[in-house]
Design a protein around this motif. Sequence first.
Motif, mmCIF file in Angstrom:
data_model
loop_
_atom_site.group_PDB
_atom_site.id
_atom_site.type_symbol
_atom_site.label_atom_id
_atom_site.label_comp_id
_atom_site.label_asym_id
_atom_site.label_seq_id
_atom_site.Cartn_x
_atom_site.Cartn_y
_atom_site.Cartn_z
ATOM 1 N N ASP A 102 -46.257 27.712 -1.775
ATOM 2 C CA ASP A 102 -46.029 29.041 -1.222
ATOM 3 C C ASP A 102 -47.338 29.826 -1.233
ATOM 4 O O ASP A 102 -48.426 29.234 -1.203
ATOM 5 C CB ASP A 102 -44.919 29.767 -1.986
ATOM 6 C CG ASP A 102 -45.226 29.928 -3.470
ATOM 7 O OD1 ASP A 102 -46.310 29.530 -3.909
ATOM 8 O OD2 ASP A 102 -44.368 30.467 -4.188
ATOM 9 N N ALA A 103 -47.251 31.129 -1.281
ATOM 10 C CA ALA A 103 -48.431 31.986 -1.212
ATOM 11 C C ALA A 103 -49.375 31.762 -2.388
ATOM 12 O O ALA A 103 -50.592 31.919 -2.252
ATOM 13 C CB ALA A 103 -47.999 33.448 -1.155
ATOM 14 N N ARG A 104 -48.834 31.373 -3.529
ATOM 15 C CA ARG A 104 -49.699 31.120 -4.695
ATOM 16 C C ARG A 104 -50.674 29.977 -4.426
ATOM 17 O O ARG A 104 -51.834 30.024 -4.844
ATOM 18 C CB ARG A 104 -48.850 30.814 -5.919
ATOM 19 C CG ARG A 104 -47.983 31.977 -6.355
ATOM 20 C CD ARG A 104 -47.084 31.588 -7.487
ATOM 21 N NE ARG A 104 -46.121 30.604 -7.000
ATOM 22 C CZ ARG A 104 -45.200 30.027 -7.752
ATOM 23 N NH1 ARG A 104 -45.128 30.316 -9.027
ATOM 24 N NH2 ARG A 104 -44.365 29.163 -7.237
ATOM 25 N N ARG A 116 -47.880 36.375 1.582
ATOM 26 C CA ARG A 116 -46.550 36.904 1.259
ATOM 27 C C ARG A 116 -46.095 37.940 2.260
ATOM 28 O O ARG A 116 -44.919 38.005 2.609
ATOM 29 C CB ARG A 116 -46.554 37.492 -0.144
ATOM 30 C CG ARG A 116 -46.535 36.446 -1.219
ATOM 31 C CD ARG A 116 -46.407 37.011 -2.593
ATOM 32 N NE ARG A 116 -46.367 35.930 -3.562
ATOM 33 C CZ ARG A 116 -46.467 36.097 -4.850
ATOM 34 N NH1 ARG A 116 -46.612 37.299 -5.358
ATOM 35 N NH2 ARG A 116 -46.412 35.064 -5.658
ATOM 36 N N ALA A 149 -58.437 35.583 -4.027
ATOM 37 C CA ALA A 149 -57.131 34.996 -4.321
ATOM 38 C C ALA A 149 -56.015 36.026 -4.163
ATOM 39 O O ALA A 149 -54.965 35.731 -3.582
ATOM 40 C CB ALA A 149 -57.122 34.427 -5.740
ATOM 41 N N THR A 170 -53.203 35.750 -1.227
ATOM 42 C CA THR A 170 -51.810 35.629 -1.693
ATOM 43 C C THR A 170 -50.957 36.764 -1.129
ATOM 44 O O THR A 170 -49.848 36.531 -0.621
ATOM 45 C CB THR A 170 -51.739 35.628 -3.216
ATOM 46 O OG1 THR A 170 -52.529 34.555 -3.715
ATOM 47 C CG2 THR A 170 -50.312 35.477 -3.707
ATOM 48 N N ALA A 190 -51.871 29.131 -1.500
ATOM 49 C CA ALA A 190 -52.905 29.640 -0.591
ATOM 50 C C ALA A 190 -53.926 30.481 -1.359
ATOM 51 O O ALA A 190 -55.137 30.386 -1.105
ATOM 52 C CB ALA A 190 -52.255 30.473 0.517
ATOM 53 N N GLY A 191 -53.467 31.282 -2.282
ATOM 54 C CA GLY A 191 -54.387 32.072 -3.105
ATOM 55 C C GLY A 191 -55.287 31.205 -3.962
ATOM 56 O O GLY A 191 -56.485 31.475 -4.114
ATOM 57 N N THR A 227 -48.732 27.477 -10.496
ATOM 58 C CA THR A 227 -48.896 27.599 -9.050
ATOM 59 C C THR A 227 -47.903 26.737 -8.283
ATOM 60 O O THR A 227 -47.316 27.184 -7.304
ATOM 61 C CB THR A 227 -50.329 27.209 -8.643
ATOM 62 O OG1 THR A 227 -51.246 28.058 -9.333
ATOM 63 C CG2 THR A 227 -50.540 27.368 -7.149
#
Length: 102
Positions: free
Chosen positions: A64-66, A98, A90, A94, A68-69, A54
């Motif tokens: 990054d988006a990972r 993105r 998740a 994500t 947040a997921g 992650t």
Amino acid sequence: MTVWFAIAATAVGAYVVKLAGLLVPQGVLERPLARRLAALLPVALLAALTAQQTFAGGRALVLDARAAGLAAAAVALVLRAPFLLVIAAAVVVTAGVRAMTG
């Protein structure tokens, strides 16, 4: 040649670890500390793998988006959501992050 050496070394290492596990006396495996470690080790390894996948981008820390997921999954777990809902949260978060960030 270096790749084949690495493959052979990995195969020998895996065999030695397996053999060492078979040679451990049964009494050692039945101790409470050994049982507790055996129960917690897979969780710790999975957490480390998740964190590395992650937050690592080569040799730099990446948010990054990972991330947040993962945060959405953690919130869903705290709320005691079913596992499929945790995964869905998740994925949706994500994908949303993105899509918003490009």
